[in-house]
Motif scaffolding. Structure first.
Motif, PDB file in Angstrom:
ATOM      1  N   GLY A  29       0.596  -1.086   0.031  1.00 51.23           N
ATOM      2  CA  GLY A  29      -0.090   0.055   0.174  1.00 51.23           C
ATOM      3  C   GLY A  29       0.598   1.297  -0.006  1.00 51.23           C
ATOM      4  O   GLY A  29       0.199   2.326  -0.021  1.00 51.23           O
ATOM      5  N   THR A  30       2.060   1.363  -0.090  1.00 51.30           N
ATOM      6  CA  THR A  30       2.824   2.306  -0.236  1.00 51.30           C
ATOM      7  C   THR A  30       2.692   3.233  -1.432  1.00 51.30           C
ATOM      8  O   THR A  30       2.324   2.679  -2.759  1.00 51.30           O
ATOM      9  CB  THR A  30       4.430   1.957  -0.249  1.00 51.30           C
ATOM     10  N   VAL A  31       2.511   4.526  -1.208  1.00 51.67           N
ATOM     11  CA  VAL A  31       2.308   5.326  -2.261  1.00 51.67           C
ATOM     12  C   VAL A  31       3.265   6.557  -2.234  1.00 51.67           C
ATOM     13  O   VAL A  31       3.941   6.716  -1.074  1.00 51.67           O
ATOM     14  CB  VAL A  31       0.688   6.006  -2.341  1.00 51.67           C
ATOM     15  N   PHE A  32       3.223   7.324  -3.253  1.00 55.59           N
ATOM     16  CA  PHE A  32       3.787   8.775  -3.220  1.00 55.59           C
ATOM     17  C   PHE A  32       3.222   9.782  -4.016  1.00 55.59           C
ATOM     18  O   PHE A  32       2.213   9.632  -4.590  1.00 55.59           O
ATOM     19  CB  PHE A  32       5.263   8.643  -3.687  1.00 55.59           C
ATOM     20  N   LEU A  33       3.808  10.935  -3.771  1.00 53.04           N
ATOM     21  CA  LEU A  33       3.311  12.129  -4.227  1.00 53.04           C
ATOM     22  C   LEU A  33       4.216  12.724  -5.478  1.00 53.04           C
ATOM     23  O   LEU A  33       5.525  12.683  -4.994  1.00 53.04           O
ATOM     24  CB  LEU A  33       2.762  13.195  -3.357  1.00 53.04           C
ATOM     25  N   GLU A  34       3.819  13.042  -6.469  1.00 50.67           N
ATOM     26  CA  GLU A  34       4.542  13.833  -7.378  1.00 50.67           C
ATOM     27  C   GLU A  34       3.776  14.852  -8.001  1.00 50.67           C
ATOM     28  O   GLU A  34       2.684  14.732  -8.202  1.00 50.67           O
ATOM     29  CB  GLU A  34       5.234  12.799  -8.238  1.00 50.67           C
ATOM     30  N   PRO A  35       4.378  15.942  -8.942  1.00 51.84           N
ATOM     31  CA  PRO A  35       3.622  16.897  -9.427  1.00 51.84           C
ATOM     32  C   PRO A  35       2.923  16.077 -10.644  1.00 51.84           C
ATOM     33  O   PRO A  35       3.330  15.278 -11.243  1.00 51.84           O
ATOM     34  CB  PRO A  35       4.578  17.659 -10.168  1.00 51.84           C
ATOM     35  N   TYR A  36       1.810  16.391 -10.955  1.00 55.39           N
ATOM     36  CA  TYR A  36       0.811  15.940 -12.112  1.00 55.39           C
ATOM     37  C   TYR A  36       1.261  16.584 -13.349  1.00 55.39           C
ATOM     38  O   TYR A  36       0.866  17.827 -13.387  1.00 55.39           O
ATOM     39  CB  TYR A  36      -0.511  15.935 -11.533  1.00 55.39           C
ATOM     40  N   VAL A  37       1.833  16.104 -14.285  1.00 54.22           N
ATOM     41  CA  VAL A  37       2.115  16.335 -15.522  1.00 54.22           C
ATOM     42  C   VAL A  37       0.835  16.506 -16.436  1.00 54.22           C
ATOM     43  O   VAL A  37       0.345  15.503 -16.699  1.00 54.22           O
ATOM     44  CB  VAL A  37       3.238  15.702 -16.067  1.00 54.22           C
ATOM     45  N   THR A  38       0.431  17.523 -16.708  1.00 50.91           N
ATOM     46  CA  THR A  38      -0.996  17.742 -17.247  1.00 50.91           C
ATOM     47  C   THR A  38      -0.964  17.652 -18.946  1.00 50.91           C
ATOM     48  O   THR A  38      -2.045  17.213 -19.600  1.00 50.91           O
ATOM     49  CB  THR A  38      -1.439  19.114 -17.031  1.00 50.91           C
ATOM     50  N   ARG A  39       0.125  17.628 -19.627  1.00 52.45           N
ATOM     51  CA  ARG A  39       0.340  17.599 -21.059  1.00 52.45           C
ATOM     52  C   ARG A  39       1.642  16.700 -21.260  1.00 52.45           C
ATOM     53  O   ARG A  39       2.612  17.261 -21.910  1.00 52.45           O
ATOM     54  CB  ARG A  39       0.399  18.847 -21.842  1.00 52.45           C
ATOM     55  N   PRO A  40       1.798  15.729 -20.840  1.00 52.08           N
ATOM     56  CA  PRO A  40       2.986  14.688 -21.087  1.00 52.08           C
ATOM     57  C   PRO A  40       3.111  14.182 -22.412  1.00 52.08           C
ATOM     58  O   PRO A  40       1.904  13.876 -23.200  1.00 52.08           O
ATOM     59  CB  PRO A  40       2.815  13.731 -19.782  1.00 52.08           C
TER      60      PRO A  40
END
Length: 233
Positions: A191-202
């Motif tokens: 269940g480990t998760v992480f946060l990162e910036p969401y790239v909107t136009r990758p």
């Protein structure tokens, strides 16, 4: 995928043993297998995520190799190691490689150490994510804000777009952490998760590499994979 693997194996004269949970026992892939080993139960945690049951199924059926498919235990180093220790050929990377690349967090750290640019991230252990309903304006919220909204909550293990949630603002962070971690734990056993910036136009361009135990390595050229469902990759 199971049906495609079996078609290729049968074309080479290789017999195939399938495993099936109770709900999957009547699926087409089970009917096409030469033998089926039932895994009693319905939940992945009781069936396809039980490495001991899968190794036992392979040994009792007389199989020589295990093809893990994708998802479930396919990216678990301990499963690959268990197969090797049982004298079975694991059709996939060595356990040490899976240990590094099967975890997105470890993979990112490895790439960063090699000088490859990666997005900044904030690790959220499973126990923290599970209790995220009580989030206030604490450190985790602050670190998410430093990344910049929107952020993507992403499962460290597995793939296929499972365990991912886009969070547009602080108010949606707690629910996203809880649900993404729960889904990741159910699908991948972690269940480990992480946060990162969401790239909107990758743009997502990948190169697939295939190798064998004899030292032969080839690449399958590049693939444009920018259009995928559910934020895959």
């Amino acid at each position: 995928m199971a049906r495609r693997i079996m078609r290729s194996a049968h074309a080479m004269g290789v017999r195939c043993v399938a495993v099936a949970s109770d709900p999957d026992a009547s699926m087409p892939y089970a009917a096409e297998a030469d033998e089926v080993v039932r895994l009693p139960g319905a939940a992945p945690s009781d069936t396809y995520l039980r490495a001991d049951l899968l190794v036992e199924a392979a040994l009792t059926s007389g199989a020589d190799a295990v093809h893990p498919g994708y998802g479930f235990l396919s990216e678990r180093a301990d499963f690959a190691q268990a197969c090797t220790e049982a004298g079975l050929v694991f059709v996939g990377p060595p356990a040490a490689v899976i240990e590094t690349m099967g975890s997105k967090l470890k993979a990112k750290a490895t790439m960063a150490a090699a000088g490859v640019p990666v997005l900044p991230s904030v690790e959220v252990p499973a126990e923290v994510a599970a209790g995220a309903d009580g989030l206030g304006d604490g450190e985790l919220v602050g670190r998410a804000a430093e990344l910049g909204w929107p952020v993507l909550v992403k499962a460290s293990a597995g793939g296929g777009g499972r365990g991912m949630r886009v969070v547009e603002a602080q108010g949606g962070l707690a629910e996203a952490l809880v649900s993404a971690s729960r889904e990741a734990a159910s699908a991948f056993g972690d269940g480990t998760v992480f946060l990162e910036p969401y790239v909107t136009r990758p743009r997502h361009v990948e190169v697939q590499v295939v190798g064998d135990t004899h030292g032969n390595v080839v690449h399958l050229f590049e693939r444009e994979c920018s259009i995928q469902r559910r934020h895959q990759k």
